[in-house]
Scaffold this active site. Structure first.
Site, mmCIF file in Angstrom:
data_model
loop_
_atom_site.group_PDB
_atom_site.id
_atom_site.type_symbol
_atom_site.label_atom_id
_atom_site.label_comp_id
_atom_site.label_asym_id
_atom_site.label_seq_id
_atom_site.Cartn_x
_atom_site.Cartn_y
_atom_site.Cartn_z
ATOM 1 N N LYS A 71 0.808 -1.237 0.000
ATOM 2 C CA LYS A 71 0.000 0.000 0.000
ATOM 3 C C LYS A 71 0.839 1.285 0.000
ATOM 4 C CE LYS A 71 -4.366 -1.660 1.875
ATOM 5 N NZ LYS A 71 -5.434 -1.483 2.863
ATOM 6 N N ASN A 92 -4.771 2.132 -1.873
ATOM 7 C CA ASN A 92 -5.338 0.780 -2.006
ATOM 8 C C ASN A 92 -5.969 0.565 -3.377
ATOM 9 O OD1 ASN A 92 -7.770 2.169 -1.811
ATOM 10 N ND2 ASN A 92 -8.752 0.561 -0.615
ATOM 11 N N ALA A 131 -4.760 2.402 15.504
ATOM 12 C CA ALA A 131 -4.079 3.490 14.800
ATOM 13 C C ALA A 131 -3.251 2.938 13.638
ATOM 14 C CB ALA A 131 -3.194 4.253 15.774
ATOM 15 N N GLY A 132 -3.634 1.753 13.133
ATOM 16 C CA GLY A 132 -2.927 1.158 12.000
ATOM 17 C C GLY A 132 -3.369 1.789 10.682
ATOM 18 N N GLY A 133 -3.035 1.102 9.582
ATOM 19 C CA GLY A 133 -3.312 1.651 8.262
ATOM 20 C C GLY A 133 -4.795 1.950 8.035
ATOM 21 N N ASP A 158 3.457 4.943 20.092
ATOM 22 C CA ASP A 158 4.287 5.286 18.929
ATOM 23 C C ASP A 158 3.518 5.241 17.616
ATOM 24 O OD1 ASP A 158 6.216 5.592 20.703
ATOM 25 O OD2 ASP A 158 7.490 3.933 20.036
ATOM 26 N N ARG A 159 2.544 4.332 17.522
ATOM 27 C CA ARG A 159 1.785 4.241 16.275
ATOM 28 C C ARG A 159 0.712 5.336 16.217
ATOM 29 N NH1 ARG A 159 0.500 -0.795 12.634
ATOM 30 N NH2 ARG A 159 0.154 -1.986 14.528
ATOM 31 N N GLY A 248 -18.084 -4.681 9.196
ATOM 32 C CA GLY A 248 -16.977 -4.501 8.264
ATOM 33 C C GLY A 248 -17.305 -4.870 6.824
HETATM 34 P P1 NDP Z 1 -2.649 -2.796 11.312
HETATM 35 O O1 NDP Z 1 -1.860 -4.030 11.593
HETATM 36 O O2 NDP Z 1 -2.011 -1.681 10.535
HETATM 37 O O3 NDP Z 1 -3.149 -2.146 12.725
HETATM 38 C C1 NDP Z 1 -3.717 -2.958 13.728
HETATM 39 C C2 NDP Z 1 -4.206 -2.086 14.893
HETATM 40 O O4 NDP Z 1 -4.857 -2.948 15.829
HETATM 41 C C3 NDP Z 1 -3.087 -1.381 15.648
HETATM 42 O O5 NDP Z 1 -3.549 -0.114 16.073
HETATM 43 C C4 NDP Z 1 -2.848 -2.313 16.853
HETATM 44 O O6 NDP Z 1 -2.380 -1.625 17.983
HETATM 45 C C5 NDP Z 1 -4.263 -2.769 17.124
HETATM 46 N N1 NDP Z 1 -4.309 -4.049 17.830
HETATM 47 C C6 NDP Z 1 -4.096 -5.293 17.311
HETATM 48 N N2 NDP Z 1 -4.265 -6.231 18.257
HETATM 49 C C7 NDP Z 1 -4.594 -5.566 19.407
HETATM 50 C C8 NDP Z 1 -4.891 -5.984 20.738
HETATM 51 N N3 NDP Z 1 -4.887 -7.273 21.079
HETATM 52 N N4 NDP Z 1 -5.207 -5.026 21.649
HETATM 53 C C9 NDP Z 1 -5.216 -3.723 21.310
HETATM 54 N N5 NDP Z 1 -4.928 -3.272 20.062
HETATM 55 C C10 NDP Z 1 -4.629 -4.182 19.134
HETATM 56 O O7 NDP Z 1 -3.964 -3.297 10.617
HETATM 57 P P2 NDP Z 1 -4.952 -2.459 9.635
HETATM 58 O O8 NDP Z 1 -5.119 -1.099 10.201
HETATM 59 O O9 NDP Z 1 -4.514 -2.618 8.237
HETATM 60 O O10 NDP Z 1 -6.299 -3.291 9.795
HETATM 61 C C11 NDP Z 1 -7.027 -3.330 11.021
HETATM 62 C C12 NDP Z 1 -8.255 -4.203 10.844
HETATM 63 O O11 NDP Z 1 -9.153 -3.574 9.924
HETATM 64 C C13 NDP Z 1 -7.921 -5.589 10.246
HETATM 65 O O12 NDP Z 1 -8.540 -6.567 11.037
HETATM 66 C C14 NDP Z 1 -8.533 -5.584 8.868
HETATM 67 O O13 NDP Z 1 -9.127 -6.843 8.556
HETATM 68 C C15 NDP Z 1 -9.622 -4.535 9.000
HETATM 69 N N6 NDP Z 1 -9.869 -3.852 7.710
HETATM 70 C C16 NDP Z 1 -11.127 -3.916 7.199
HETATM 71 C C17 NDP Z 1 -11.426 -3.312 6.007
HETATM 72 C C18 NDP Z 1 -12.808 -3.413 5.471
HETATM 73 O O14 NDP Z 1 -13.030 -2.999 4.324
HETATM 74 N N7 NDP Z 1 -13.768 -3.891 6.248
HETATM 75 C C19 NDP Z 1 -10.399 -2.575 5.229
HETATM 76 C C20 NDP Z 1 -9.104 -2.540 5.871
HETATM 77 C C21 NDP Z 1 -8.861 -3.178 7.065
HETATM 78 P P3 NDP Z 1 -0.805 -1.326 18.211
HETATM 79 O O15 NDP Z 1 -0.510 -0.099 17.390
HETATM 80 O O16 NDP Z 1 -0.707 -1.085 19.664
HETATM 81 O O17 NDP Z 1 -0.066 -2.539 17.736
#
Ligand code: NDP
Length: 283
Positions: A71, A92, A131-133, A158-159, A248
């Protein structure tokens, strides 16, 4: 013979890609609307991304989706970015416009389109977990849609910090970073509460957000990004509190609708796509 054996080509470049169900919903829309096009999942490794993009250009593709891990890296192979993709810093959906290949980001717009079926986000306060992608794409798009305040709740500081900075510096929304303490209570002022973490994604189907559900008021709209399974624990718990919910699948379908519009110019029917997706996911 009046035949046309040359479909428009679209698809997804990712690795892994075999389990990406987008193909089922996009091709269902193509069939339903009689669009002579195909959508092909292509497993592309990071070292071959440039070759894959050049191949798509050589073969006259209309465009393609990019998923993990391409991405951000794909940007180096494109001619320009749409406004929100440029703010988000990730693409995307790639679209051929004349001889130029432009990167767009439809994840956030797909979510906002699904949200608009229940509420106009302008002027609201949003609490978002993660706070991921995906959180980044959606928060930027919510800010562009006029959301007033965004509370980003994340496990790692940090993220989340760069996302909050981006929102405060580049959009009109007022963003705040909150560390995720156990049993976190969503602020009373929240209108919309979003799970943008991966908690609840298959196979962690009973995964539960560490939040106090008693702080979730029935007036709040609760959304979950997890497409598989769509009825996550969070969605079910929020419904038990009397909230309106968004799953979702709606986000996934709506980002696909926007992508197909970019590639073909056709406004496709989201219900056909949702049905196809639900069938392949068995939900
Ligand atoms: P990333 O890996 O970039 O980010 C994941 C996020 O989840 C981070 O903020 C992480 O926190 C947090 N996280 C993961 N596990 C835990 C936990 N056990 N407790 C607390 N926080 C947690 O993923 P994406 O942002 O790319 O995707 C996130 C979700 O969104 C995925 O499940 C994906 O399937 C879904 N998605 C759905 C879409 C749709 O069209 N419906 C489109 C895109 C994504 P930390 O920063 O602390 O690690």
């Amino acid at each position: 013979m009046d035949a046309d054996f040359l479909p428009m080509l679209t698809g997804c470049f990712a690795k892994p890609v075999a389990e990406n169900p987008t193909v089922a919903m996009v091709e269902a829309a193509y069939r339903h609307h009689g669009i002579h096009a195909r959508y092909i999942n292509c497993e592309v490794s990071p070292e071959r991304l440039g070759d894959a993009v050049r191949g798509a250009k050589a073969m006259g593709w209309a465009g393609f989706n990019c998923s993990i891990p391409h991405k951000v890296a794909v940007i180096d192979h494109l001619d320009g970015l749409g406004d929100s993709a440029s703010l988000i810093g990730a693409v995307n959906t790639v679209v051929r416009r004349g001889e130029s290949w432009i990167g767009e980001n439809t994840d956030g717009r797909g979510f906002v389109a699904a949200l608009r079926t229940v509420v106009d986000p302008a002027g609201t306060t949003v609490a978002i977990f993660g706070a991921g992608g995906a959180a980044r794409a959606v928060s930027v798009e919510l800010a562009l849609a006029g959301v007033r305040r965004i509370v980003v709740v994340n496990r790692s500081h940090d993220r989340a910090a760069p996302l909050v900075r981006l929102l405060n510096e580049k959009t009109n929304a007022n963003a705040e970073l909150v560390g995720w303490s156990p049993g976190y209570r969503v602020p009373e002022s929240a209108d919309i509460v979003i799970n943008a973490t991966s908690i609840g994604l298959f196979p962690d189907v009973e995964g539960r957000l560490d939040v106090d559900m008693n702080a979730i008021e029935p007036t709040m709209i609760v959304a979950d990004f997890i497409p598989n399974p769509p009825r996550t624990r969070f969605v079910r718990d929020a419904e038990a509190r009397g909230c309106r919910t968004l799953d979702g699948l709606g986000m996934l379908v709506n980002q696909g609708v926007i992508g197909i519009k970019y590639w073909t110019g056709v406004d496709v029917d989201p219900t056909v796509m949702r049905k196809a997706l639900a069938e392949v996911l068995g939900v």
